[in-house]
Design an enzyme around this catalytic site. Sequence first.
Site, short mmCIF file in Angstrom:
data_model
loop_
_atom_site.label_atom_id
_atom_site.label_comp_id
_atom_site.label_asym_id
_atom_site.label_seq_id
_atom_site.Cartn_x
_atom_site.Cartn_y
_atom_site.Cartn_z
N HIS A 44 -82.49 -82.17 -4.17
CA HIS A 44 -82.78 -82.30 -2.74
C HIS A 44 -81.52 -82.04 -1.92
O HIS A 44 -80.42 -81.94 -2.45
CB HIS A 44 -83.30 -83.71 -2.41
CG HIS A 44 -84.73 -83.92 -2.79
ND1 HIS A 44 -85.11 -84.29 -4.05
CD2 HIS A 44 -85.88 -83.80 -2.07
CE1 HIS A 44 -86.44 -84.40 -4.10
NE2 HIS A 44 -86.92 -84.10 -2.91
N LYS B 89 -80.40 -86.70 1.66
CA LYS B 89 -81.35 -87.65 1.05
C LYS B 89 -80.60 -88.86 0.52
O LYS B 89 -79.59 -88.72 -0.17
CB LYS B 89 -82.15 -86.97 -0.07
CG LYS B 89 -83.27 -87.86 -0.62
CD LYS B 89 -84.23 -87.06 -1.48
CE LYS B 89 -85.33 -87.95 -2.05
NZ LYS B 89 -86.15 -88.57 -0.99
#
Length: 273
Positions: free
Chosen positions: A159, A163
Amino acid sequence: MTDSLIRIAVAGSGGRMGRQLIQAVQQAPGVVLGAAISRPGSSLIGTDAGELAGVGALGVTVSDSLEKVVDDFDILIDFTRPESTLAYLAFCVEHKKAMVIGTTGFDDAGKDAIRAAGQQIGIVFAANFSVGVNLVLKLLEKAAQVMGDYTDIEIIEAHHRHKVDAPSGTALAMGEAIAGALGRDLKECAVYAREGYTGERDPKSIGFATVRAGDIVGEHTAMFADIGERVEITHKASSRMTFASGAVRAASWLHNHDKGLFDMRDVLNLDQL
C-alpha cells in the site's frame, strides 16, 4: 423502506477516500448525498462537499458533527479510523441510522462493539469493498481446500506510504478466509514478521509480508507454494473508486435490512457460488 432516494452521509469527507465516496454517490442511481462530515476544527467545515470532491456544488456543506445533520441522512459510510468509527457507531445506534464501515485496524474490543451494534441497526462491515477482492476471498477458500494442507501459504500486500495499519485489513481477511477453510485459527498460525535465525518454516503457518511505498492503492497476493509449483492469486487496485463504488453499492443493499451485521459476501451473494 421507501421508493425515495437513499440519503448517504460520508464521514472523513475531506480525505482521499471521502472525496472518492462523494463522487461515487453522485454516480450511483438511487442514492443522494445528504451530509458530509469532517473532524472538528477542520478548515473544510462549511465548504460545499461537491466542490470539495470536484463534482460541482451540491448544496451540502461539510459539518463537524453528526448531531447537526441527524435529520439529513439514512446511512453513514465511514472509512476513517477506529476511534472515530466507534464514536460514529454509538451515535448511529442511538439514532437508528445504518452504517457501512470500511475502517480497518480495529482491536478485538472494537470488533465486539460492531457485532453488538449489529443487533440494533443494519451494518455492512468489510475489510475491502472491491467486488474483485471479495471474489478473491471466495477463490482463496476453494484454493485452500484443494491445496492448503500440503503447501506453504504466504500473503504479500503493498500500500501507499500513508497507510497507518499493517498488515492491511484485506490481507487479514485473506488469511481468515484461508485459515477458516482449513479449520485453523489465524491468531494461532499467523506469522507477521521474520528476522534473524527463525528455524524452519512451520508447515501450518500462514505468513504475512507488508510493503509501504509511494502511492500504491492496494495490491494483495496469496501464494500456495509446493515443491516444483506454486499458485498465486492476486488482486491489484489502480483506483480508490473501486472501493468507493462498492461501499455505495453496499449502502443501497443495506437499505432493505433494518438490523444485522453483514459483509460484502452478503451484498454480492457470494455464498451461492
